[in-house]
Each structure stands twice: as C-alpha cells, then as structure tokens.
Enzyme design. Structure first.
Site, PDB file in Angstrom:
ATOM      1  N   MET A  30       0.842  -1.206   0.000  1.00 52.69           N
ATOM      2  CA  MET A  30       0.000   0.000   0.000  1.00 52.69           C
ATOM      3  C   MET A  30       0.873   1.251   0.000  1.00 52.69           C
ATOM      4  O   MET A  30       0.416   2.336   0.391  1.00 52.69           O
ATOM      5  CB  MET A  30      -0.934  -0.023   1.206  1.00 52.69           C
ATOM      6  CG  MET A  30      -1.907  -1.204   1.130  1.00 52.69           C
ATOM      7  SD  MET A  30      -3.428  -0.946   2.043  1.00 52.69           S
ATOM      8  CE  MET A  30      -2.800  -0.773   3.696  1.00 52.69           C
ATOM      9  N   HIS A  37       9.346  -3.584   3.251  1.00 51.12           N
ATOM     10  CA  HIS A  37       8.870  -3.829   1.882  1.00 51.12           C
ATOM     11  C   HIS A  37      10.051  -4.204   0.980  1.00 51.12           C
ATOM     12  O   HIS A  37       9.961  -5.140   0.176  1.00 51.12           O
ATOM     13  CB  HIS A  37       8.197  -2.575   1.306  1.00 51.12           C
ATOM     14  CG  HIS A  37       6.960  -2.135   2.046  1.00 51.12           C
ATOM     15  ND1 HIS A  37       6.901  -0.969   2.762  1.00 51.12           N
ATOM     16  CD2 HIS A  37       5.733  -2.700   2.149  1.00 51.12           C
ATOM     17  CE1 HIS A  37       5.690  -0.821   3.281  1.00 51.12           C
ATOM     18  NE2 HIS A  37       4.958  -1.860   2.928  1.00 51.12           N
ATOM     19  N   GLY A 149       4.991 -10.451   4.118  1.00 50.89           N
ATOM     20  CA  GLY A 149       5.767 -10.272   5.340  1.00 50.89           C
ATOM     21  C   GLY A 149       5.108 -10.945   6.526  1.00 50.89           C
ATOM     22  O   GLY A 149       3.895 -10.814   6.721  1.00 50.89           O
TER      23      GLY A 149
HETATM   24  P1  AMP Z   1       1.550  -3.027   3.434  1.00 52.45           P
HETATM   25  O1  AMP Z   1       2.098  -1.991   2.505  1.00 52.45           O
HETATM   26  O2  AMP Z   1       1.552  -2.620   4.867  1.00 52.45           O
HETATM   27  O3  AMP Z   1       0.229  -3.564   2.956  1.00 52.45           O
HETATM   28  O4  AMP Z   1       2.578  -4.250   3.365  1.00 52.45           O
HETATM   29  C1  AMP Z   1       2.913  -4.856   2.154  1.00 52.45           C
HETATM   30  C2  AMP Z   1       3.681  -6.120   2.454  1.00 52.45           C
HETATM   31  O5  AMP Z   1       4.873  -5.790   3.195  1.00 52.45           O
HETATM   32  C3  AMP Z   1       2.893  -7.113   3.315  1.00 52.45           C
HETATM   33  O6  AMP Z   1       3.140  -8.441   2.860  1.00 52.45           O
HETATM   34  C4  AMP Z   1       3.480  -6.880   4.681  1.00 52.45           C
HETATM   35  O7  AMP Z   1       3.364  -7.987   5.551  1.00 52.45           O
HETATM   36  C5  AMP Z   1       4.924  -6.593   4.345  1.00 52.45           C
HETATM   37  N1  AMP Z   1       5.580  -5.889   5.441  1.00 52.45           N
HETATM   38  C6  AMP Z   1       5.128  -4.778   6.083  1.00 52.45           C
HETATM   39  N2  AMP Z   1       5.973  -4.438   7.079  1.00 52.45           N
HETATM   40  C7  AMP Z   1       6.972  -5.350   7.083  1.00 52.45           C
HETATM   41  C8  AMP Z   1       8.133  -5.554   7.885  1.00 52.45           C
HETATM   42  N3  AMP Z   1       8.432  -4.743   8.900  1.00 52.45           N
HETATM   43  N4  AMP Z   1       8.939  -6.604   7.598  1.00 52.45           N
HETATM   44  C9  AMP Z   1       8.630  -7.446   6.565  1.00 52.45           C
HETATM   45  N5  AMP Z   1       7.552  -7.311   5.779  1.00 52.45           N
HETATM   46  C10 AMP Z   1       6.720  -6.280   6.032  1.00 52.45           C
END
Ligand code: AMP
Length: 286
Positions: A30, A37, A149
C-alpha cells in the site's frame, strides 16, 4: 524500471516476459515504503524473479474511514526507493482500474475461522477486503511467487487460504519473509511515521512484550505473562486490544504454552490514534 498504471499494459508486458521464460515475483503493497517492503523485493531478486511491486491503497480493506484518510502516501519517494532497490516493474493503478465503476461487485471470499479471531474480530470486513484486492491483483499479475511479510501474520494465513481457494491461483507459491525491525525492535510499518517522538519511544513496548512471552515459555504460565504485558502496556498509556498466543499453523487460540506445538504470540495496541500490530514465533518446540 517500468511503471504501469493500466491493467492491459502490465498484462501484455508480463505475458511477453513470461513467454521468454522469466518467473515473476510479486510484492503487493500500500506504499509508504520502508525497508520491510524492500526486503520482500530483495528476496524476489535473489530467487531470480522479474520483480513486480504494486502500490495501491485499497479502500475496501479499511473498516475505519479515519484510518484510510490518514494512511500515509509518498509515491515519489516510493518510486525512488524501488528504483534504487532494483525493482523491475511498478504497478500503480487508479481505484477505478481495480474496481471499475458499474462493473459487478467483486466476489466475497468466505474465510471462515481465521476471519473471526484477533484482527478479524477487531476489524470486521478487513480480511474480506484484503482477499478481494489480493485476488484481483494476483489475477492481473499472475506471478509464479507471491512475497508477503510475517509482520502481518494473520494476513499471510488469509492469503494462503485464498490462494488455495481460488483454482486459477492454486499454482502461485507463497513466500513468507521475516519481519524487519528498527534497532529497538519496533516492527517497521508505514503507520510508524504517524507516531510522535514520545509515542515512537513507547512503541518498542510491543516488541518487548513479545520477547518476554518468548523468554518465559516453559517458565511461567502464559496467563501470568499475558497479564504482565497487558498491565505494562496500560501503565505506559497504550491501549492494548489483545496479547494472544496461538498455534502458528492454524491460529487456534491457546491458553498456555505447549512445547509440542509451534506457537506464535500476537499483539495489537493503540498508541494515541495509531494502531500497531506485531507477532513473534515462540520456539517452544521440543
Ligand atoms: P503493506 O504496505 O503494509 O500492505 O505491506 C505490504 C507487504 O509488506 C505485506 O506483505 C506486509 O506484511 C509486508 N511488510 C510490512 N511491514 C513489514 C516488515 N516490517 N517486515 C517485513 N515485511 C513487512
């Protein structure tokens, strides 16, 4: 690095690349990107995939309108970060591209038990929205591998379930990557940038709770450790929603440590208007 905004364009590019025999690795996000990420992108690169990162703030997964409106947006920094990290393709669709006005409602996926507990219980409709957008994005990108993640542990389980549920997605391999943390243990999250300095200092308490749950496995009862965690969070001015222990494979909630099962500790708490979640595997396997 190529940026696509239209479904038809990214589809024809990826099908041309696919016919050259390239595997595609997909990282849905997002935006408001951080090193967590980027770690998913790096994992895809080490697997030799053509890397595709999507940036789409999906309105249907926000059960709280204020959270949606406050969600950080930083497209130009994101593009720069992805370029530096060696990303091949970025997909930044407009909301009308994902949910075309006037087209039939996207399917609602029945997620069962997983949608009734923890995040599912606290954020009604959230996982249905996640499943909807991830299914839509996967049908567009049709990757060989999908990188997620562990930070969003329950979301990983929902998406694995989705991939099993939808026949056209069955062949996608789901890769779960470790949580990337700040030096003090706070799990990196786009929402962290909304924390004030004093809130940022307190936010490490979620990680410290998880560490203590892990350290006390086989020493104290989980009920005792859970209470200690809830008490400290409240005492420091956070508003914990849950401190829970579950089977890491099924997410069945558990009352106590069990050295015969792989368990995961999960925590959710508000710091002011920011809601943070985190989790940690409990290495109590005999
Ligand atoms: P988001 O943009 O928050 O929807 O996250 C996109 C992807 O990045 C999802 O698969 C999350 O689980 C992963 N993600 C977010 N924060 C982290 C983190 N600190 N470490 C590893 N992966 C992450």
């Amino acid at each position: 690095m190529i940026i696509f905004k239209k479904i038809d364009d990214i589809r024809s590019y990826l099908s041309a690349e696919g016919s050259k025999g390239r595997t595609v690795g997909f990282v849905p996000t997002m935006g408001a990107l951080h090193k967590g990420h980027v770690s998913l992108l790096e994992k895809a690169r080490t697997n030799g995939d053509l890397t595709v990162v999507s940036i789409f703030v999906n309105p249907t997964q926000f059960n709280d309108k204020k959270d949606f409106e406050a969600y950080p947006i930083s497209i130009s920094e994101d593009i720069e970060m992805l370029d530096k990290a060696g990303c091949d393709v970025i997909f930044i669709p407009h909301v009308d591209e994902i949910y075309p006005p006037g087209s039939p409602q996207p399917p609602v996926y029945e997620l069962g038990y997983i949608d009734t507990i923890l995040e599912g219980a606290r954020r009604p409709g959230h996982f249905k929205g996640v499943a909807q957008v991830v299914a839509r994005l996967l049908e567009i990108v049709m990757p060989n591998r999908l990188y997620l993640g562990q930070k969003d542990f329950q979301q990983c389980m929902v998406i694995k379930q989705l991939v099993g549920l939808v026949p056209s997605l069955n062949n996608i391999q789901v890769e779960i990557c470790p949580t990337v943390r700040e030096d003090d243990g706070l799990a990196m999250s786009s929402r962290n940038r909304r924390l004030t300095d004093p809130q940022r200092a307190l936010s490490t308490l979620l990680y410290q709770c998880l560490v203590s749950i892990q350290a006390k496995a086989g020493i104290d009862t989980f009920a005792k450790v859970q209470k200690e965690c809830m008490d400290i969070l409240v005492e420091k001015g956070l508003e914990p929603e849950y401190v829970a222990l579950a089977d890491a494979n099924t997410l069945e909630l558990m009352d106590d440590y069990d050295s015969n099962r792989q368990q995961v500790a999960l925590v959710a708490a508000w710091i002011g208007s920011v809601r943070l979640i985190d989790n940690m595997l409990i290495n109590s396997m005999a």
